[in-house]
Design a protein around this motif. Structure first.
Motif, PDB file in Angstrom:
ATOM      1  N   ASN A 386       0.722  -1.201   0.024  1.00  0.00           N
ATOM      2  CA  ASN A 386       0.099  -0.220   0.005  1.00  0.00           C
ATOM      3  C   ASN A 386       0.802   1.135   0.211  1.00  0.00           C
ATOM      4  OD1 ASN A 386      -2.287  -1.138  -0.147  1.00  0.00           O
ATOM      5  ND2 ASN A 386      -2.887  -1.170   1.876  1.00  0.00           N
ATOM      6  N   LYS A 389       2.393   1.683  -3.287  1.00  0.00           N
ATOM      7  CA  LYS A 389       1.154   2.145  -4.278  1.00  0.00           C
ATOM      8  C   LYS A 389       0.679   3.229  -4.058  1.00  0.00           C
ATOM      9  CE  LYS A 389      -2.486  -0.831  -3.595  1.00  0.00           C
ATOM     10  NZ  LYS A 389      -3.369  -1.858  -4.010  1.00  0.00           N
ATOM     11  N   TYR A 390       0.456   3.909  -2.931  1.00  0.00           N
ATOM     12  CA  TYR A 390      -0.190   4.955  -2.745  1.00  0.00           C
ATOM     13  C   TYR A 390       0.664   6.291  -2.390  1.00  0.00           C
ATOM     14  CZ  TYR A 390      -4.209   2.196  -2.398  1.00  0.00           C
ATOM     15  OH  TYR A 390      -5.024   1.213  -2.779  1.00  0.00           O
ATOM     16  N   ASP A 414       4.872   6.570   5.387  1.00  0.00           N
ATOM     17  CA  ASP A 414       5.050   7.041   3.864  1.00  0.00           C
ATOM     18  C   ASP A 414       4.639   8.419   3.671  1.00  0.00           C
ATOM     19  OD1 ASP A 414       2.431   7.335   3.082  1.00  0.00           O
ATOM     20  OD2 ASP A 414       2.178   5.419   3.138  1.00  0.00           O
ATOM     21  N   ILE A 419      -4.831   9.704   3.909  1.00  0.00           N
ATOM     22  CA  ILE A 419      -6.188   9.197   3.684  1.00  0.00           C
ATOM     23  C   ILE A 419      -7.079  10.231   4.394  1.00  0.00           C
ATOM     24  CG2 ILE A 419      -7.775   7.420   4.455  1.00  0.00           C
ATOM     25  CD1 ILE A 419      -5.179   5.672   4.678  1.00  0.00           C
ATOM     26  N   ILE A 427     -11.127   2.159   6.514  1.00  0.00           N
ATOM     27  CA  ILE A 427     -10.409   1.324   5.666  1.00  0.00           C
ATOM     28  C   ILE A 427      -9.957   0.004   6.021  1.00  0.00           C
ATOM     29  CG2 ILE A 427      -9.206   3.553   4.833  1.00  0.00           C
ATOM     30  CD1 ILE A 427      -6.920   2.953   6.801  1.00  0.00           C
ATOM     31  N   TYR A 432     -13.347  -1.956   1.308  1.00  0.00           N
ATOM     32  CA  TYR A 432     -13.392  -0.626   1.130  1.00  0.00           C
ATOM     33  C   TYR A 432     -12.304   0.094   0.697  1.00  0.00           C
ATOM     34  CZ  TYR A 432     -14.519   4.230   2.930  1.00  0.00           C
ATOM     35  OH  TYR A 432     -15.036   5.460   2.904  1.00  0.00           O
ATOM     36  N   ARG A 433     -12.514   1.044  -0.267  1.00  0.00           N
ATOM     37  CA  ARG A 433     -11.511   1.848  -0.989  1.00  0.00           C
ATOM     38  C   ARG A 433     -11.900   3.041  -0.967  1.00  0.00           C
ATOM     39  NH1 ARG A 433     -11.626  -1.370  -6.118  1.00  0.00           N
ATOM     40  NH2 ARG A 433     -12.174   0.521  -6.830  1.00  0.00           N
ATOM     41  N   VAL A 434     -10.562   4.172  -0.847  1.00  0.00           N
ATOM     42  CA  VAL A 434     -10.879   5.535  -0.616  1.00  0.00           C
ATOM     43  C   VAL A 434     -11.126   5.953  -1.982  1.00  0.00           C
ATOM     44  CG1 VAL A 434      -9.664   7.594  -0.150  1.00  0.00           C
ATOM     45  CG2 VAL A 434      -9.515   5.745   1.431  1.00  0.00           C
ATOM     46  N   ALA A 437      -8.323   7.913  -3.969  1.00  0.00           N
ATOM     47  CA  ALA A 437      -7.178   6.949  -4.298  1.00  0.00           C
ATOM     48  C   ALA A 437      -7.476   5.849  -5.602  1.00  0.00           C
ATOM     49  CB  ALA A 437      -6.838   5.977  -3.129  1.00  0.00           C
ATOM     50  N   GLY A 444      -6.726  -1.629  -6.216  1.00  0.00           N
ATOM     51  CA  GLY A 444      -6.626  -2.764  -5.435  1.00  0.00           C
ATOM     52  C   GLY A 444      -8.214  -3.480  -5.160  1.00  0.00           C
ATOM     53  N   LEU A 445      -8.312  -4.305  -4.525  1.00  0.00           N
ATOM     54  CA  LEU A 445      -9.559  -5.132  -4.168  1.00  0.00           C
ATOM     55  C   LEU A 445     -10.180  -4.467  -2.808  1.00  0.00           C
ATOM     56  CD1 LEU A 445      -9.108  -8.541  -5.254  1.00  0.00           C
ATOM     57  CD2 LEU A 445     -10.691  -6.945  -6.255  1.00  0.00           C
ATOM     58  N   GLY A 446      -9.429  -3.643  -2.063  1.00  0.00           N
ATOM     59  CA  GLY A 446      -9.908  -3.234  -0.857  1.00  0.00           C
ATOM     60  C   GLY A 446     -10.041  -4.294   0.211  1.00  0.00           C
ATOM     61  N   GLY A 448      -6.583  -5.700   1.424  1.00  0.00           N
ATOM     62  CA  GLY A 448      -5.331  -5.813   1.895  1.00  0.00           C
ATOM     63  C   GLY A 448      -5.597  -5.448   3.450  1.00  0.00           C
ATOM     64  N   LEU A 449      -6.099  -4.336   3.907  1.00  0.00           N
ATOM     65  CA  LEU A 449      -6.064  -3.869   5.202  1.00  0.00           C
ATOM     66  C   LEU A 449      -6.951  -4.605   6.197  1.00  0.00           C
ATOM     67  CD1 LEU A 449      -5.559   0.067   4.918  1.00  0.00           C
ATOM     68  CD2 LEU A 449      -4.225  -1.599   5.454  1.00  0.00           C
ATOM     69  N   SER A 473       1.067   8.703   5.419  1.00  0.00           N
ATOM     70  CA  SER A 473       0.176   7.954   6.377  1.00  0.00           C
ATOM     71  C   SER A 473       1.115   7.181   7.205  1.00  0.00           C
ATOM     72  CB  SER A 473      -0.585   6.731   5.798  1.00  0.00           C
ATOM     73  OG  SER A 473      -1.465   7.445   4.581  1.00  0.00           O
TER      74      SER A 473
HETATM   75  P1  ADP Z   1      -6.432  -1.857  -1.640  1.00  0.00           P
HETATM   76  O1  ADP Z   1      -6.268  -3.199  -2.250  1.00  0.00           O
HETATM   77  O2  ADP Z   1      -7.404  -1.139  -2.448  1.00  0.00           O
HETATM   78  O3  ADP Z   1      -5.351  -1.171  -1.337  1.00  0.00           O
HETATM   79  P2  ADP Z   1      -6.494  -2.054   1.010  1.00  0.00           P
HETATM   80  O4  ADP Z   1      -7.525  -2.653   2.026  1.00  0.00           O
HETATM   81  O5  ADP Z   1      -5.232  -2.386   1.273  1.00  0.00           O
HETATM   82  O6  ADP Z   1      -7.086  -2.174  -0.327  1.00  0.00           O
HETATM   83  O7  ADP Z   1      -6.555  -0.393   1.484  1.00  0.00           O
HETATM   84  C1  ADP Z   1      -7.895   0.257   1.525  1.00  0.00           C
HETATM   85  C2  ADP Z   1      -7.639   1.493   1.051  1.00  0.00           C
HETATM   86  O8  ADP Z   1      -6.912   2.206   2.255  1.00  0.00           O
HETATM   87  C3  ADP Z   1      -7.054   1.753  -0.201  1.00  0.00           C
HETATM   88  O9  ADP Z   1      -8.060   1.432  -1.172  1.00  0.00           O
HETATM   89  C4  ADP Z   1      -6.348   3.065  -0.205  1.00  0.00           C
HETATM   90  O10 ADP Z   1      -7.185   4.151  -0.554  1.00  0.00           O
HETATM   91  C5  ADP Z   1      -6.148   3.339   1.262  1.00  0.00           C
HETATM   92  N1  ADP Z   1      -4.844   3.061   1.700  1.00  0.00           N
HETATM   93  C6  ADP Z   1      -4.375   1.985   2.290  1.00  0.00           C
HETATM   94  N2  ADP Z   1      -2.907   2.375   2.629  1.00  0.00           N
HETATM   95  C7  ADP Z   1      -2.878   3.594   2.214  1.00  0.00           C
HETATM   96  C8  ADP Z   1      -1.675   4.422   2.144  1.00  0.00           C
HETATM   97  N3  ADP Z   1      -0.491   3.848   2.648  1.00  0.00           N
HETATM   98  N4  ADP Z   1      -1.714   5.511   1.925  1.00  0.00           N
HETATM   99  C9  ADP Z   1      -2.954   6.033   1.238  1.00  0.00           C
HETATM  100  N5  ADP Z   1      -4.154   5.379   1.394  1.00  0.00           N
HETATM  101  C10 ADP Z   1      -3.995   4.096   1.575  1.00  0.00           C
END
Ligand code: ADP
Length: 496
Positions: A386, A389-390, A414, A419, A427, A432-434, A437, A444-446, A448-449, A473
């Motif tokens: 993440n 990626k972000y 990072d 967010i 999140i 859930y995806r922002v 983002a 992503g699939l939302g 990971g977190l 973040s």
């Molecule tokens: P994804 O597969 O979309 O990354 P995650 O569950 O890992 O799904 O993350 C959920 C959302 O949280 C992401 O869509 C992203 O918008 C936000 N996010 C996660 N990590 C970060 C980060 N390091 N910086 C900014 N936004 C983040």
């Protein structure tokens, strides 16, 4: 929908007796009937006691009056002492003598009125027994028509203290008639009152349940495509308003869940379609365009890369369903986190460089904990992925590990997109995806977190985040060093 419509499929008689309105009215009527019947019995008893007391008091008065008018001068010689010209006195004496018996101690009758004779003159032995007992006696006697009389018998003294047996009586017919009239009137009135109370109960129950029917009608209108239905609170602040409020909240959660699932299906098809289209393109190149073995090889290698992405997505979905169904048991062993985190950081160096990011790690010499190695690797990898990626090019990603109060503290910081505060509480939710983002090149699939949160919780740890849009973040994971207590069932059951 079937849930709401199911009731209407049943026969109407069943529905009627099962209806809340019917049952409320019935309990109200049963209660009222028991109350009214008990009151009736109570009133009747009170009336009986009152009339009985009145008759006894009257008999006592007459007994005292007899003592005033009756003279016994010599043994067995008695006469009534009154002025026969005084009509009132004459009437009193006549009344006193209507049901009257006088006898001596041997039981020989000295005077017995015809009225008393009808009731039955006491036998000599009864009279002797009464004199022996020296007590007043109260008894009920019946005349030839079976009409009841109250008899008061006892001892009478003459002026020389000699004893005589005397009995006087009064008819109870009037009392009995009064009680019978009361019983009859009350028994006629009782069903009428019960009927009136059932009508009132039916009306009141209907009024009280009217809002509930509205709630049920609104609920019936809900379907998968009309989840925006909400009920307006009545403003009474009562139980029904609380029900409406709970219903509206439930609908909001349901809508959100529906939306998530809908979004997820779109995302999954999108995620699967992209590599599938790419694979198809690569294979078409291999079949129709490639001439040299290098060109074949390159096309197949590209196709393989996309197959890898496909398998990653399928793996994530599989993992999700396994963790949801509680099949994903942790295999805890002694793990040193320092080299483990270092390994993951090393794996991300190439993608970080490609994204022109500076990836650094600050790790202690060792950080031993009890954990499932594969899951912890997944946790670190998800956070790092993440962060990379972000975070836009030129940014920094830093991983820190340090022991803290019997816990291992892992930070992934990072200088990326950050967010928004409104998204922060969600999140860690699945799918859930922002929104903002989504513009990032790698969608992503939302999931990971939510895996990160589940893994931390299943190890008895926590995960938190601080973030500022535009500045970056920082995700902090705390894991217990020792053998944590058994994870909570919901933690073991899957990502929340
Ligand atoms: P994804 O597969 O979309 O990354 P995650 O569950 O890992 O799904 O993350 C959920 C959302 O949280 C992401 O869509 C992203 O918008 C936000 N996010 C996660 N990590 C970060 C980060 N390091 N910086 C900014 N936004 C983040």
């Amino acid at each position: 929908m079937a849930l709401f419509n199911g009731a209407s499929l049943r026969p109407s008689s069943w529905k009627f007796t099962r209806s809340l309105r019917f049952r409320l009215t019935l309990s109200y009527v049963v209660f009222f009937a028991i109350l009214l019947s008990s009151l009736g019995i109570l009133f009747r008893q009170a009336l009986v006691t009152l009339l009985d007391r009145q008759t006894r008091a009257l008999l006592e008065e007459e007994w005292a009056a007899v003592n005033g008018y009756l003279r016994i001068e010599r043994r067995r010689q008695h006469y009534w002492y009154y002025d026969p010209t005084d009509l009132e006195e004459a009437a009193i004496v006549e009344r006193l003598r209507r049901y009257f018996l006088l006898a001596d101690t041997e039981g020989a009758v000295m005077e017995a009125s015809s009225g008393y004779r009808v009731l039955g003159v006491d036998k000599p032995e009864e009279i002797r027994a009464a004199i022996r007992s020296q007590k007043e006696e109260w008894k009920i006697r019946y005349d030839s028509n079976d009409e009841p009389y109250l008899v008061r018998a006892g001892i009478l003294h003459d002026d020389r203290r000699r004893q005589y047996f005397m009995a006087i009586a009064l008819p109870l017919t009037e009392n009995h008639r009064t009680i019978e009239a009361f019983t009859l009137n009350y028994s006629v009135l009782l069903p009428a009152m019960i009927l009136a109370s059932s009508l009132l109960g039916w009306f009141l129950a209907g009024r009280a349940l009217r809002p509930l029917n509205q709630v049920s009608r609104t609920a019936q209108r809900i379907s998968g495509s009309s989840l925006d239905v909400r009920m307006a609170p009545r403003g009474a602040g009562d139980e029904l308003d609380r029900l409406i409020e709970a219903f509206n909240h439930m609908m909001e959660r349901l809508t959100a869940a529906f939306e998530q699932v809908r979004q997820f299906s779109t995302d999954v098809s999108h995620e699967l379609r992209t590599p599938l289209t790419a694979i198809r393109g690569q294979l078409e190149v291999a079949v129709f365009t490639a001439k040299t073995p290098e060109q074949y090889r390159e096309a197949v290698l590209n196709a393989l890369e996309d197959v890898e992405r496909l398998s990653q997505i399928v793996k994530a979905l599989l993992l999700l369903s396994r963790s949801e169904s509680g099949q994903l048991a942790l295999q805890k062993i002694a793990v040193d986190l320092s080299p483990l985190v270092q390994d993951v950081v090393d794996q991300f160096q190439i993608p970080a460089e490609a994204a022109r990011l500076q990836l650094t790690a600050e790790l202690p010499r060792e950080c031993p904990i009890q954990a499932d190695r594969i899951q912890i690797e997944r946790l670190v990898s998800n956070l790092l992925s993440n962060a990379v990626k972000y975070t836009p090019a030129g940014g920094r990603v830093c991983v820190r590990l340090s022991p803290e109060d019997g816990q291992a503290r892992l930070e992934v910081e990072d200088t990326g997109l950050g967010i928004p505060a409104s998204d922060l509480p969600h999140i860690f939710d699945r799918f859930y995806r922002v929104q903002s983002a989504d513009l990032s090149p790698e969608r992503g699939l939302g999931l990971g977190l939510s895996f990160v949160a589940w893994i931390a919780k299943a190890h008895g740890g926590t995960v938190g985040v601080t973030s500022e849009p535009g500045r970056g973040s920082c995700f902090t994971v705390r894991l217990p060093v020792g053998n944590p207590e058994a994870p909570a069932p919901e933690a073991a059951a899957g990502p929340a």
